[in-house]
Design a protein around this motif. Sequence first.
Motif, mmCIF file in Angstrom:
data_model
loop_
_atom_site.group_PDB
_atom_site.id
_atom_site.type_symbol
_atom_site.label_atom_id
_atom_site.label_comp_id
_atom_site.label_asym_id
_atom_site.label_seq_id
_atom_site.Cartn_x
_atom_site.Cartn_y
_atom_site.Cartn_z
ATOM 1 N N UNK A 248 -88.258 54.586 -23.710
ATOM 2 C CA UNK A 248 -87.626 55.640 -24.718
ATOM 3 C C UNK A 248 -86.206 57.238 -24.330
ATOM 4 N N UNK A 249 -86.167 57.299 -23.323
ATOM 5 C CA UNK A 249 -84.986 58.111 -23.401
ATOM 6 C C UNK A 249 -83.926 57.368 -22.716
ATOM 7 N N UNK A 250 -82.505 56.655 -23.078
ATOM 8 C CA UNK A 250 -81.790 56.474 -22.500
ATOM 9 C C UNK A 250 -81.210 57.988 -21.807
ATOM 10 N N UNK A 251 -80.779 57.106 -20.939
ATOM 11 C CA UNK A 251 -80.069 58.151 -19.722
ATOM 12 C C UNK A 251 -78.351 57.921 -19.464
ATOM 13 N N UNK A 252 -77.625 59.334 -19.205
ATOM 14 C CA UNK A 252 -75.885 58.440 -19.216
ATOM 15 C C UNK A 252 -76.056 57.919 -18.193
ATOM 16 N N UNK A 253 -75.014 57.244 -18.212
ATOM 17 C CA UNK A 253 -74.621 56.266 -17.227
ATOM 18 C C UNK A 253 -73.473 56.946 -16.013
ATOM 19 N N UNK A 254 -73.809 57.179 -14.509
ATOM 20 C CA UNK A 254 -73.060 58.368 -14.296
ATOM 21 C C UNK A 254 -72.006 56.603 -13.397
ATOM 22 N N UNK A 255 -70.801 56.352 -13.683
ATOM 23 C CA UNK A 255 -70.733 54.943 -13.363
ATOM 24 C C UNK A 255 -69.452 54.970 -11.828
ATOM 25 N N UNK A 256 -68.867 56.622 -11.980
ATOM 26 C CA UNK A 256 -68.538 56.610 -10.511
ATOM 27 C C UNK A 256 -68.280 57.326 -9.328
ATOM 28 N N UNK A 257 -67.871 57.747 -8.757
ATOM 29 C CA UNK A 257 -67.437 58.982 -7.273
ATOM 30 C C UNK A 257 -66.424 59.347 -7.741
ATOM 31 N N UNK A 258 -66.278 60.538 -7.998
ATOM 32 C CA UNK A 258 -64.929 60.701 -8.853
ATOM 33 C C UNK A 258 -63.908 61.981 -7.626
ATOM 34 N N UNK A 259 -63.085 63.081 -7.642
ATOM 35 C CA UNK A 259 -62.789 63.600 -7.501
ATOM 36 C C UNK A 259 -63.281 64.403 -6.989
ATOM 37 N N UNK A 287 -80.391 57.296 -9.781
ATOM 38 C CA UNK A 287 -81.505 57.128 -10.481
ATOM 39 C C UNK A 287 -80.429 57.408 -12.071
ATOM 40 N N UNK A 288 -79.598 58.283 -11.453
ATOM 41 C CA UNK A 288 -77.827 58.244 -13.016
ATOM 42 C C UNK A 288 -77.105 57.025 -12.725
ATOM 43 N N UNK A 289 -77.010 55.885 -12.315
ATOM 44 C CA UNK A 289 -76.697 54.258 -13.196
ATOM 45 C C UNK A 289 -77.638 53.867 -13.375
ATOM 46 N N UNK A 319 -67.332 64.333 -13.103
ATOM 47 C CA UNK A 319 -67.158 63.356 -12.485
ATOM 48 C C UNK A 319 -66.700 62.094 -13.248
ATOM 49 N N UNK A 320 -67.824 61.533 -13.873
ATOM 50 C CA UNK A 320 -68.326 61.398 -15.185
ATOM 51 C C UNK A 320 -67.807 61.916 -16.088
ATOM 52 N N UNK A 321 -67.309 62.930 -16.742
ATOM 53 C CA UNK A 321 -66.844 63.370 -17.825
ATOM 54 C C UNK A 321 -68.190 64.869 -18.403
ATOM 55 N N UNK A 322 -69.350 64.725 -17.978
ATOM 56 C CA UNK A 322 -70.290 66.013 -18.558
ATOM 57 C C UNK A 322 -70.197 67.440 -17.930
ATOM 58 N N UNK A 323 -71.151 68.016 -19.030
ATOM 59 C CA UNK A 323 -71.370 69.183 -18.382
ATOM 60 C C UNK A 323 -72.028 69.102 -17.828
ATOM 61 N N UNK A 324 -72.134 70.915 -17.207
ATOM 62 C CA UNK A 324 -73.663 70.829 -16.118
ATOM 63 C C UNK A 324 -74.014 72.283 -15.852
ATOM 64 N N UNK A 325 -75.248 72.026 -16.014
ATOM 65 C CA UNK A 325 -75.997 73.821 -15.887
ATOM 66 C C UNK A 325 -77.080 74.325 -15.327
ATOM 67 N N UNK A 326 -77.189 75.108 -14.442
ATOM 68 C CA UNK A 326 -78.441 76.072 -13.203
ATOM 69 C C UNK A 326 -78.951 76.964 -14.456
ATOM 70 N N UNK A 327 -80.523 76.657 -14.356
ATOM 71 C CA UNK A 327 -81.017 77.395 -15.044
ATOM 72 C C UNK A 327 -82.450 78.141 -14.131
ATOM 73 N N UNK A 328 -82.345 78.926 -13.946
ATOM 74 C CA UNK A 328 -83.042 80.590 -13.025
ATOM 75 C C UNK A 328 -83.649 80.881 -13.483
ATOM 76 N N UNK A 329 -84.650 81.622 -13.624
ATOM 77 C CA UNK A 329 -85.852 82.034 -13.316
ATOM 78 C C UNK A 329 -85.718 83.647 -14.356
ATOM 79 N N UNK A 330 -84.983 84.599 -13.514
ATOM 80 C CA UNK A 330 -84.773 85.879 -13.402
ATOM 81 C C UNK A 330 -82.946 85.950 -13.271
ATOM 82 N N UNK A 331 -83.040 86.842 -13.921
ATOM 83 C CA UNK A 331 -80.895 87.678 -13.453
ATOM 84 C C UNK A 331 -80.608 87.234 -12.775
#
Length: 702
Positions: A248-259, A287-289, A319-331
């Motif tokens: 059901x859920x397609x995933x982004x493909x991270x095809x390269x290991x970049x700079x 997983x991400x490929x 490297x594959x053109x995406x944004x990322x984030x880290x979510x933590x439970x507290x400030x």
Amino acid sequence: MNSQVFQTPIEYLKGVGLSRAEILKKELQIFSFEDLLRHFPYKYIDRTRFYKIKDIQPELPYVQLLARLTHKEILGEKHTRRLVIQAQDDTGIIELVWFQGIKWVEKTLIIGKAYILFGKPGYFNGKVQMAHPEMEPYSTEALQRKGNLTLQPAYNSTEKLKQFSLDSKGLQKLITVLLEQQLKDIHENLPLYIINRFKLISRSEAYRNIHFPEDTSKLNEALYRLKFEELFLLQLKLLKNKLLHNQKFKGNVFSIVGNFFNQFYQDKLPFTLTNPQKRVLKEIRHDTQRGVQMNRLLQGDVGSGKTVVALMSMLLAIDNGFQTCIMAPTEILANQHFQTIKELVGDDFIEVALLTGSTSKKARNLLHQKLESGELKILIGTHALIEDKVQYKNLGFVVIDEQHRFGVEQRSKLWRKNSIPPHILVMTATPIPRTLAMTLYGDLDISVIDELPAGRKPIQTVHFYENQRLRMFGFMKQEITKGRQIYVVYPLIQESEKLDLKNLQDGIDTMSHEFPLPDYKISIVHGKMKPAEKQFEMNRFIKGETQIMVATTVIEVGVNIPNASVMIIENAERFGLSQLHQLRGRVGRGAEQSYCILMSSHKLSREGRIRLDTMVKTNNGFEIAEIDLQLRGPGNIDGTQQSGVLDLKIANLVTDQELLLQARKCVEDIFEKDPQLVLPENQILNYSLQSKDQGLSWNKIS
Ligand code: ADP
Ligand code: MG
């Protein structure tokens, strides 16, 4: 064939009727034939042997004997009125007593006759006796019949049910009717080749023998079959869901290991990765490929180096053109991740931003813009970063720290942040035994970092009793003189916050009294404080302005203060194992030798002692989790409480781990060969998947 029969409302069973049905529903949650069928005996009473009267001890469970009645009389008055009958065999005499139904019993039992007696021995007035035994006139036929019914089932019942004659015996009668009239032939729900491979008895035979075992070995076979079936079907549904999710859920493909990745690895990474860190990175890379959305749980003890793995996965996404984030439970934690990541990547490598509730409006607006344009690639924050206002250009990879505070719902909110949902890596420092994890997190793959970075000095743990307190103070002084910082943690007494505070205050008083060091300062953090006050006190400790942090357990999970090298836990016997382990994990983060001191009173329960001994013996979170699981059972392990998955009826996630692994492997093999379950021999599994038999709450599986 009789799947529908299983679901027949219980009132339709002969001998039940409306009022009994109501009480069965209320007291035992028995609504259908199936529920009754799966009301398993909680024990079996052995009627295979006959005891001699001289061998009967009051400590024995139910016993069966052959004896002749020799004398009867009614004794006492009103409340103490009772019928006492003496029975004799060739070894001695035993007294039988009835407090109820005296008249009827007296009339029915005949002096001089031999009976088969069955009951629980006890003591009364210094004599061995049996109250309300079951009595049956002796005959060769009766004897034969008893011989057949070798193990007698005992069922849980309640006072209410007993009023409707539904004690263990009454329930047994109903189940007999059910098996003889309604469920003569219980359909099979496993493929023949599995039955053969695991040498299982048929389902029908198993249900019959779990209630009315032919003998002990048949009972064991029945148990084995039903446990296997339960675990197998659970895994079948879990893995099926996972397959469906993947479709059901397609995933982004991270095809390269970049700079970004390569440069970080070559120029920035200040240490070599441990083998488990490398392995997990490979798993994530794999997983991400695939073009399928990744949902991975990363388990690893505090300090095992999860953050750097998360960061490197994020760089891969970037490297594959995406944004990322880290979510933590507290400030506090978000802040700490922010600092750590910034330090790791350095100043001019890539921009890292922080978004929490405290971020100013102006800064926030700027962040929103940069996220929407795609300029900002790494965002760290609290759940502020999944609020609806926050729009990403193309969010591709999300790290969630300390998973159990984020529910399934929040995770799915993340999925909607992008047309193709981002890959998700959930990190937790609360190790869960593997068998439990694979059952609990249906759609998550699991990675484990089970090795600390080299050169780390294991935390030394000791257990002190109250009379060793002075030694503890001496030790505190010594460490403070060396420039170290110390945590002192008090248990939270939920029933009484006042008592909490008093405990804490007494502790501080004793400390100041016993501890006349001129230049040390204390931070105090407890549940009654406002968040801002807490933060202020925490910060003083983080900055090294205070040397001792006295706290109830409100100190944050995962807070990292490398200079804090001693963790003192007061009333340690009141904490659960995983909590103790979590607390201890707050030290041992710097280069110095760290210590954990468990203070307890002399009075310890057996479990309390095992917990403290375990802590002294090992630092390994997975070992501790296993012992915790054995002590408390699966339902009490952190984060599992709401999970319906654990309502297993017959299998036990603690004692049947081996069987669970076998069932899991078996299901994996099936899906590997036949992912759509189209092979003829697997057709039966499609029915089993759809069948309502076995009421597990599938909607609760994440
Ligand atoms: P976790 O989040 O798993 O508790 P962290 O990621 O915070 O652990 O790592 C703990 C500490 O260990 C950090 O200071 C980190 O830089 C360091 N570290 C991580 N991996 C390694 C490694 N392979 N070798 C040496 N130190 C490491
Ligand atoms: Mg961490």
